[in-house]
Design an enzyme around this catalytic site. Structure first.
Site: not given
Length: 175
Positions: A53-55, A57
């Site tokens: 759920q990371c920018g 990803t």
């Protein structure tokens, strides 16, 4: 001119020797099976702390591309971590499903680990400590930080999250 005492002093060595081998570190795959890092001797390894759920990803896709393109000389290993913004909250099966479904990930994923702090996994202690890796100190700043290891188990360099997997900074060390 050197004094008599200076002439007798040994030359300082510029060679740094790691105090431990990365290949001796134990870690499990995402399905709980032991990974024998020594099986990757002769190939470079790219360790990447990953999160769903990371920018960053979207880098999963490029990591898979890198893995596929350099299959004979590189092993990409993703290490799920929930320490940065709690961006990897899932359990093992959720992580695997997410990676396969959204990015076609087939490269090796490990168990969820800590990459910093008092519960830091021994692999990341080695990666981030000059005392252990013989090269340099670092700290993991965010998800998708990358550590490149040589065919002989020596730290080549590390790359912050902004460095894309297919960046020339990484590619120059391959092929």
């Amino acid at each position: 001119m050197k004094t008599a005492n200076e002439a007798k002093l040994p030359l300082k060595s510029t060679t740094r020797v790691a105090t431990s081998s990365m290949y001796d570190i134990s870690i499990n795959s995402i399905d709980g099976k032991p990974i024998r890092l020594q099986e990757f001797k002769g190939k470079k390894i790219l360790f990447v702390n990953v999160a769903s759920q990371c920018g960053f990803t979207k880098q999963y896709k490029a990591l898979q591309q890198l893995n596929d393109q350099f299959l004979d000389e590189l092993v990409v290993i993703g290490l799920p971590c929930n320490q940065f913004g709690k961006q990897e909250p899932g359990d093992s099966s959720e992580i695997v499903s997410f990676c396969e479904l959204n990015f076609g990930v087939s490269f090796l994923l490990t168990e969820k680990i800590y990459v910093k702090g008092s519960k830091q996994h021994p692999l990341y202690a080695w990666l981030t400590s000059k005392h252990l890796n013989g090269k340099k100190n670092s700290s993991v700043k965010w998800n998708f930080q990358k550590y490149l290891i040589s065919e002989k188990g020596v730290l080549i360099d590390y790359f912050y999250s902004l460095t894309k997997p297919m960046s020339s900074k990484i590619l120059k060390h391959l092929s």
